[in-house]
Design an enzyme around this catalytic site. Structure first.
Site, PDB file in Angstrom:
ATOM      1  N   GLY A 256       0.921  -1.381  -0.068  1.00 46.62           N
ATOM      2  CA  GLY A 256       0.107   0.101   0.060  1.00 46.62           C
ATOM      3  C   GLY A 256       0.815   1.384   0.084  1.00 46.62           C
ATOM      4  O   GLY A 256       0.511   2.110  -0.619  1.00 46.62           O
ATOM      5  N   THR A 257       2.113   1.255   0.870  1.00 45.37           N
ATOM      6  CA  THR A 257       2.809   2.172   0.856  1.00 45.37           C
ATOM      7  C   THR A 257       3.318   2.800  -0.586  1.00 45.37           C
ATOM      8  O   THR A 257       3.390   4.001  -0.778  1.00 45.37           O
ATOM      9  CB  THR A 257       4.131   2.125   1.659  1.00 45.37           C
ATOM     10  OG1 THR A 257       3.518   1.894   3.085  1.00 45.37           O
ATOM     11  CG2 THR A 257       4.870   3.293   1.736  1.00 45.37           C
TER      12      THR A 257
ATOM     13  N   ASN B  34      -7.187   4.027   9.783  1.00 51.42           N
ATOM     14  CA  ASN B  34      -6.698   2.658  10.313  1.00 51.42           C
ATOM     15  C   ASN B  34      -6.977   2.841  11.913  1.00 51.42           C
ATOM     16  O   ASN B  34      -7.162   1.670  12.628  1.00 51.42           O
ATOM     17  CB  ASN B  34      -5.259   2.596  10.140  1.00 51.42           C
ATOM     18  CG  ASN B  34      -4.339   3.676  10.344  1.00 51.42           C
ATOM     19  OD1 ASN B  34      -4.975   4.833   9.870  1.00 51.42           O
ATOM     20  ND2 ASN B  34      -3.127   3.512  11.069  1.00 51.42           N
TER      21      ASN B  34
ATOM     22  N   GLN C 128      -7.566   0.342   4.109  1.00 53.85           N
ATOM     23  CA  GLN C 128      -8.513  -0.249   5.232  1.00 53.85           C
ATOM     24  C   GLN C 128      -9.750  -0.315   4.814  1.00 53.85           C
ATOM     25  O   GLN C 128     -10.482  -1.074   5.607  1.00 53.85           O
ATOM     26  CB  GLN C 128      -8.404   0.949   6.573  1.00 53.85           C
ATOM     27  CG  GLN C 128      -7.225   0.898   7.274  1.00 53.85           C
ATOM     28  CD  GLN C 128      -6.658  -0.289   7.915  1.00 53.85           C
ATOM     29  OE1 GLN C 128      -7.276  -1.250   7.972  1.00 53.85           O
ATOM     30  NE2 GLN C 128      -5.498  -0.538   8.070  1.00 53.85           N
TER      31      GLN C 128
ATOM     32  N   SER D 232      -3.818  -2.958  -0.426  1.00 52.29           N
ATOM     33  CA  SER D 232      -2.538  -3.807   0.167  1.00 52.29           C
ATOM     34  C   SER D 232      -3.175  -5.183   0.577  1.00 52.29           C
ATOM     35  O   SER D 232      -4.318  -5.359   0.932  1.00 52.29           O
ATOM     36  CB  SER D 232      -1.805  -3.217   1.448  1.00 52.29           C
ATOM     37  OG  SER D 232      -1.138  -4.077   1.920  1.00 52.29           O
TER      38      SER D 232
ATOM     39  N   HIS E 265      -2.197  -7.875   2.361  1.00 52.25           N
ATOM     40  CA  HIS E 265      -2.156  -8.187   3.572  1.00 52.25           C
ATOM     41  C   HIS E 265      -3.236  -7.506   4.694  1.00 52.25           C
ATOM     42  O   HIS E 265      -3.423  -8.237   5.814  1.00 52.25           O
ATOM     43  CB  HIS E 265      -0.647  -7.908   4.413  1.00 52.25           C
ATOM     44  CG  HIS E 265      -0.352  -6.890   4.912  1.00 52.25           C
ATOM     45  ND1 HIS E 265      -0.487  -6.670   6.245  1.00 52.25           N
ATOM     46  CD2 HIS E 265       0.145  -5.589   4.129  1.00 52.25           C
ATOM     47  CE1 HIS E 265      -0.049  -5.224   6.405  1.00 52.25           C
ATOM     48  NE2 HIS E 265       0.252  -4.727   5.393  1.00 52.25           N
TER      49      HIS E 265
ATOM     50  N   THR F 236      10.678  -7.479 -11.606  1.00 52.89           N
ATOM     51  CA  THR F 236      10.064  -8.601 -11.816  1.00 52.89           C
ATOM     52  C   THR F 236       8.879  -8.821 -10.961  1.00 52.89           C
ATOM     53  O   THR F 236       8.844  -8.515  -9.832  1.00 52.89           O
ATOM     54  CB  THR F 236      10.993  -9.785 -11.641  1.00 52.89           C
ATOM     55  OG1 THR F 236      12.148  -9.596 -12.566  1.00 52.89           O
ATOM     56  CG2 THR F 236      10.406 -11.221 -11.953  1.00 52.89           C
TER      57      THR F 236
ATOM     58  N   CYS G  95       3.261   5.168  24.414  1.00 50.15           N
ATOM     59  CA  CYS G  95       4.435   4.420  24.940  1.00 50.15           C
ATOM     60  C   CYS G  95       4.747   2.933  24.081  1.00 50.15           C
ATOM     61  O   CYS G  95       5.577   2.410  24.187  1.00 50.15           O
ATOM     62  CB  CYS G  95       4.148   3.827  26.569  1.00 50.15           C
ATOM     63  SG  CYS G  95       4.658   5.298  27.484  1.00 50.15           S
TER      64      CYS G  95
END
Lengths: 281, 394
Positions: free
Chosen positions: B71-72, B150, B178, B198, B200, B236, B324
């Site tokens: 996707g990127t 997302n 998404q 994407s 995945h 390829t 965090c």
């Protein structure tokens, strides 16, 4: 996921001495909800000055809870003087180490301990404000805390200051101050490296060139770190008109940025009379 | 311990049928689609089949699909193509809540001298369409707006956005990573020029994605090299990945409405169960326009990473927008853009479900989470009755 040691995980999942204490001799407090980390340390100290019990309450991540837990274990049985010698390094070492970015959790433990011991010695009022001047407004970190972290941990970069104190980890407005404090504390060339305010009166052209230079070379890179930007629109005598761009555009803190970062820096470097105003499109 | 995977907006399990479809191309049919010999050349027919499957599921023509690595890459290709094909235009519009695959390209463009407008969102994560309209200029090269977020699952009104943007003759890109496979998408009706997806995220493998480029839209390739993908994306072909993407897209399109209803019901049961059982929980994002599989909840007085690690002890996988977990010190840019108070933002958790999520898994989360929150709150110096900090959202 962070690479925590088994001991950090153990102290997080099975914290020792968690919870408030009834009738503590003294309580030390640091942090706040807004900062994302807070620790309340309860100590029971007997007549001989020995810590007989220690408990904690922590708001924070796994390393903050683990640091608090291990600190209470380190404290039990120590005299007040022995406890005063505990450093953040000792807390981190006792846990088998912390990720670099989490070192501020160990510093929080040391600061809560200091707060408690100062109160025990009568050096702090129960609601006393932290020593020094607030440098990082996002996380309420003072210059005293920053200088101390630099000295005690041998910090050499602003990034390390952020890891150890959180200062500079928010809006980034204090980064220039952190650089200055770092240089001063380490005894290297301080903020004099930046262009000093000229002593003689500037022509309009000179003033414009200098304002542009400071904005382009110092202020804009600082804002861009937070995906913001600034555009210089015009200069009318002492009045500098700017427009905030990118993430700074419409940011609730943009007035703070303009006054505390842009105006202050331009007053230092160009003219103490400068007033910066935002023009909203 | 069985894993309860509720982090499907991060990535998804490869569907067994998808795995079966791709295996031959990793074992025996390893030829290069660009080869002149039949052994290699015949895999090209499977790439064509995957292109048709992908196009059919999106309601577009196969020649409007370019296979990419993710996707990127699709996002990067679309944005760079749009600005390079219109060098006289130096302005780009996007939002403050985009994925880094868009935001970091926008920052790169700013450094290169482009002006970028970052549209705000409100406290529910919604865009202001009037602000979008007012941001458009004669020199605007591209508007890049994600289809759904997302983190909070909020769906942006792409049809209305496209009406505004296309009425001004400006190119429109959407990061639909998404939404593809979760929402029906019909590119015959949806007037976007570029759409990134994407594999995945739709039960395909990692390392393969696709970019839809509307026929007639000027295009400049991002990857330069050989003639693959008609010269639009050199390199390829990842044949196994492309075949898997085609299969995953085909599967996602089948019964999408029924599956949405099932997943939405599970999500709502999870969300409502948490809200009923635990006090001081806030939902992040517009409940009226959300992905059916996503809920982002913020737990006051405690911190997200601590919740995640305790959930992990029960095999429950979720994610957090708290500071965090990210290595940053502030909550995610999405929560900040929404103005979620710090008191809540630090304790945000995202649950994202999939077609494999079961009732029993939701039951387990509802059984374990209240205890975890209660345990952490008991350890926290803040309580509902004594709060040491204000709800500063600055």
């Amino acid at each position: 996921m962070w690479d925590y040691t088994d001991k950090v995980r153990d102290h997080f999942l099975n914290p020792r001495n968690a919870g408030p204490m009834e009738d503590p001799t003294v309580v030390g407090e640091v942090g706040s909800l807004a900062c994302g980390d807070a620790l309340k340390l309860f100590l029971k100290i007997d007549d001989t000055g020995r810590i007989t019990d220690a408990t904690f309450q922590t708001f924070g991540c796994a390393s903050a809870i683990a640091s608090s837990s291990v600190l209470t274990e380190l404290l039990k049985g120590k005299t007040v003087d022995e406890a005063a010698a505990i450093t953040n390094k000792e807390i981190a070492t006792e846990l088998g180490g912390l990720p670099r970015e989490k070192m501020h959790c160990s510093v929080m433990g040391q600061e809560a301990l200091e707060s408690a011991l100062k109160r025990f010695r009568g050096e702090l009022e129960p609601l006393a404000k932290p020593e020094g001047e607030i440098v990082c407004k996002c996380f309420g970190v003072t210059d005293v805390q920053i200088r101390r972290a630099i000295t005690e941990n041998g910090l050499t970069t602003v990034e390390e200051i952020t890891d150890y104190t959180k200062a500079g980890g928010g809006c980034g407005e204090c980064v220039l101050d952190l650089e200055r404090i770092l240089a001063e504390t380490r005894g290297t060339e301080p903020a004099k490296t930046k262009p000093a305010a000229p002593q003689r009166k500037l022509t309009n052209l000179q003033r414009m060139q200098l304002v542009t230079k400071v904005i382009d070379e110092e202020i804009r890179p600082s804002l861009k770190k937070d995906r913001g930007d600034i555009e210089l629109l015009d200069i009318e005598g002492p009045k500098v008109l700017v427009s905030m761009r990118g993430a700074c555009s419409g940011c609730p803190s943009s007035q703070l940025t303009i006054k505390e970062l842009v105006q202050r820096r331009l007053r230092d470097a160009v003219d103490p009379e400068i007033v910066v105003e935002e023009v909203r499109s | 311990m069985k894993e309860i995977y509720l982090d499907n907006n991060a990535t998804t399990k490869v569907a067994p049928e998808v795995l079966e479809a791709m295996l031959p191309f990793l074992r025996d049919s390893y030829g290069n689609a660009s080869s002149m010999h039949g052994f290699g050349g015949k895999v090209g027919t499977f790439i064509s089949q995957a292109r048709e499957q992908t196009a059919q599921s999106l309601g577009c023509s196969p020649d409007e699909i370019i296979f990419t690595s993710c996707g990127t890459e699709s996002d990067n290709t679309a944005i760079f193509s749009a600005v390079r094909s219109q060098p006289e235009k130096r302005h780009v519009v996007t939002t403050r809540v985009e994925h880094p695959a868009v935001l970091n390209v926008a920052s790169h463009l700013e450094i290169a001298g482009y002006e970028v407008t970052h549209l705000k969102v409100d406290e529910q994560g919604r865009l202001d369409l009037q602000e979008l309209e007012e941001s458009l200029r004669p020199d605007t090269a591209l508007v890049s707006v994600m289809h759904a977020n997302n983190e909070n699952g909020v769906i942006f009104p792409l049809e209305s956005i496209s009406e505004i943007v296309k009425s001004r003759g400006i190119l429109l890109h959407t990061d639909a990573v998404q939404t593809v496979g979760k929402l029906p998408i019909d590119l015959e009706k949806l007037a976007v020029d570029f759409l990134a997806l994407s594999a995945h995220k739709v039960h395909g493998p990692k390392g393969v994605g696709a970019l839809y480029v509307r026929r007639g839209v000027p295009f400049r390739p991002f990857m330069l090299g050989g003639h693959q993908e008609k010269g639009r994306r050199a390199g390829t072909e990842n044949v196994a990945g492309i075949v898997a993407l085609g299969k995953a897209m085909e599967m996602a399109a089948l019964g999408i409405h029924e599956e949405n209803n099932r997943v939405r019901a599970l999500r709502d049961r999870l969300e409502q169960g948490i809200l009923d059982a635990i006090p001081d929980v806030r939902r992040n994002g517009d409940p009226a326009s959300r992905l059916p599989n996503t809920t982002s909840l913020a737990f006051k007085y405690i911190e997200g990473e601590s919740i995640l690690l305790m959930l992990d002890q029960h095999g429950i996988c979720a994610s957090s927008g708290s500071a965090c977990t990210s290595g940053s010190l502030e909550p995610s840019h999405v929560l900040r853009a929404m103005g979620v108070p710090f008191t809540y933002a630090h304790g945000s958790i995202r649950f994202s479900l999939s077609r494999y999520t079961t009732d029993a898994e939701i039951d387990l989360v509802l059984r374990e989470l209240p205890g975890i929150v209660s345990r952490l709150r008991a350890m926290s110096p803040f309580t509902a009755t004594s709060e040491a900090a204000g709800d500063c959202a600055c």
